[in-house]
Write a protein that holds these residues in place. Sequence first.
Motif, mmCIF file in Angstrom:
data_model
loop_
_atom_site.group_PDB
_atom_site.id
_atom_site.type_symbol
_atom_site.label_atom_id
_atom_site.label_comp_id
_atom_site.label_asym_id
_atom_site.label_seq_id
_atom_site.Cartn_x
_atom_site.Cartn_y
_atom_site.Cartn_z
ATOM 1 N N PHE A 139 -3.202 11.735 -2.453
ATOM 2 C CA PHE A 139 -3.883 12.670 -1.561
ATOM 3 C C PHE A 139 -3.092 13.977 -1.520
ATOM 4 C CE2 PHE A 139 -3.556 8.309 0.201
ATOM 5 C CZ PHE A 139 -5.037 8.263 0.771
ATOM 6 N N ALA A 153 1.137 5.386 -0.616
ATOM 7 C CA ALA A 153 0.407 6.708 -0.506
ATOM 8 C C ALA A 153 1.321 7.678 -1.225
ATOM 9 C CB ALA A 153 0.234 7.359 1.146
ATOM 10 N N ARG A 166 -2.206 11.860 -9.506
ATOM 11 C CA ARG A 166 -3.082 10.830 -10.289
ATOM 12 C C ARG A 166 -2.053 10.483 -11.703
ATOM 13 N NH1 ARG A 166 -8.548 12.627 -12.504
ATOM 14 N NH2 ARG A 166 -7.696 11.595 -14.337
ATOM 15 N N PHE A 207 -0.367 2.762 5.672
ATOM 16 C CA PHE A 207 0.379 2.619 4.227
ATOM 17 C C PHE A 207 1.781 2.196 4.475
ATOM 18 C CE2 PHE A 207 -2.833 5.481 3.045
ATOM 19 C CZ PHE A 207 -3.407 5.181 1.896
ATOM 20 N N HIS A 234 0.806 -1.227 -0.112
ATOM 21 C CA HIS A 234 0.096 0.080 0.050
ATOM 22 C C HIS A 234 0.840 1.354 -0.046
ATOM 23 C CE1 HIS A 234 -3.248 -2.785 0.902
ATOM 24 N NE2 HIS A 234 -2.639 -3.343 1.748
ATOM 25 N N ASP A 267 -0.953 -1.357 -4.482
ATOM 26 C CA ASP A 267 -2.082 -0.328 -4.122
ATOM 27 C C ASP A 267 -1.963 1.117 -3.955
ATOM 28 O OD1 ASP A 267 -4.601 0.775 -2.938
ATOM 29 O OD2 ASP A 267 -3.922 -0.113 -1.015
ATOM 30 N N GLN A 296 -2.429 5.172 -3.555
ATOM 31 C CA GLN A 296 -3.902 5.965 -3.344
ATOM 32 C C GLN A 296 -3.156 7.386 -3.348
ATOM 33 O OE1 GLN A 296 -6.594 5.232 -0.608
ATOM 34 N NE2 GLN A 296 -5.965 3.018 -0.461
ATOM 35 N N ILE A 331 0.786 8.054 -10.380
ATOM 36 C CA ILE A 331 0.253 6.819 -10.132
ATOM 37 C C ILE A 331 0.046 6.110 -11.531
ATOM 38 C CG2 ILE A 331 -1.456 5.313 -9.508
ATOM 39 C CD1 ILE A 331 -1.840 7.491 -6.892
#
Length: 416
Positions: free
Chosen positions: A174, A141, A154, A216, A139, A170, A172, A157
């Motif tokens: 922020f 971040a 975005r 994370f 995970h 995974d 994500q 990633i």
Amino acid sequence: MNRKSDILVVGSGLAGMTAALTAAASGKSVTLLCYGAGSLSISSDCIDVLGYFGGERTKEPFTVMERLPEEHPYRKIGTQAVKTALEWFEKFCAGAGLDLHKPAEGEGNHELITVMGTTKPSWLCPDSHDAACIRDAKHIAVFTVENMKDVHPRLIIDQLKHYPFLADKDFQGFTLPCPIKDARRNITPLDIARYVDKPDGLRWLHENLEAFAGKFDVFLLPPICGMELAQNVWKKLSTELNVRIVEMISIPPAVSGLRLYDVLRKSLNQKGVYLAENVQILSADVEQGKCRALYSEEGQRWEADEFVIATGGLLSGGISTEPGKAWESIFHIPLNVPADIEAWSSPDIFGSSLFARMGVSVGGDLRPLDEGGAILLKNVRFAGRVLGGYDFALEKSGHGVALATGWLAGTLAGKE
Ligand SMILES: Cc1cc2nc3c(=O)[nH]c(=O)nc-3n(C[C@H](O)[C@H](O)[C@H](O)COP(=O)(O)OP(=O)(O)OC[C@H]3O[C@@H](n4cnc5c(N)ncnc54)[C@H](O)[C@@H]3O)c2cc1C
């Protein structure tokens, strides 16, 4: 007005600053002249030695160094000189409070992540940039700060997911709230890094990241963990939040390149190097193959016994061109380029470029050579990107060549 020193270095990029430091170690008087900050302000503090060879990523640069073309600066000065320069630099940085590490034995180049969502190999880097931990993470971040230009989770990633070894992670994204409310413009990682050097800034970063701790395995941050205090801040946050924090490499303004620039500049002051900024050298007084002095814009004469020219490439002004012709800018040494301008372009936009490769041809002691291989200037050495025979962008060797040749040029000038 005349100014006289034992050794005169031109250029305050990594090559010139390294040359001035090693020359000053001889106890001789050293002057460093420049009219711009050099490419540390647009690059990073990570030392790429040889990230690619023959189009493939290298694991360990030194195993392939001997197979580089003969005109490559590493071949000219020899692999041992490159290794010694890197060892000197690691020790120097540790002493100056900036820990840069080479990879562990057998590990190969460090993996770095950029804010464009790409990965790149590099040989020496601070722990905060080393992204090896991302391989085992599940995970991850990815952070930006509100109103921060050029850092978009975005995009990062989407781009990182193209790498097969990252495809199933995974990720994500922020956005942290912007702490600089009155900026009235987009902010950059440099604004936040400077803010984080202050107690309020550190508190702001800690409080905002704390909410994500425990959820994370890795935090990917823009390089915002401070400037002067970066390594302490990075360690403190990683320990207190119990997470691996990786600072991505930013595009200009280059936070981590400026961290290294500040360290080098402080050290030059401590070693008594006379630093003259905003001085552009325009010409040279050469007599019987020896340089007597350099002249700056206002006609000021800068005399010395030995000279190191570390003026960079086309962008920094070390090399000048016009269609079909190229020359070194101070001594007007002609560079070996095709007269046919058509041959200057390359059909492959990401391939090798003549503009990147053109530069001064030197011998093993970095003194310039003419086409027949004779020494052109007995007391002048060239270092860094002004040298020809390599393509720093393609092979990822920019700071490596600057450091190794700057170290050697300064050391040899100090011995004369
Ligand atoms: C965007 C970008 C990112 C990069 N990132 C990395 C990276 O992460 N790692 C890496 O290893 N490499 C990187 N590189 C490559 C690396 O920055 C350069 O190859 C290397 O630092 C060149 O250093 P230098 O000292 O030879 O020249 P420069 O840094 O270009 O310095 C030249 C100096 O000479 C001065 N000068 C020029 N002419 C005169 C004159 N006539 N009188 C007085 N002063 C003069 C200039 O003002 C400047 O101070 C990057 C390059 C770019 C463009």
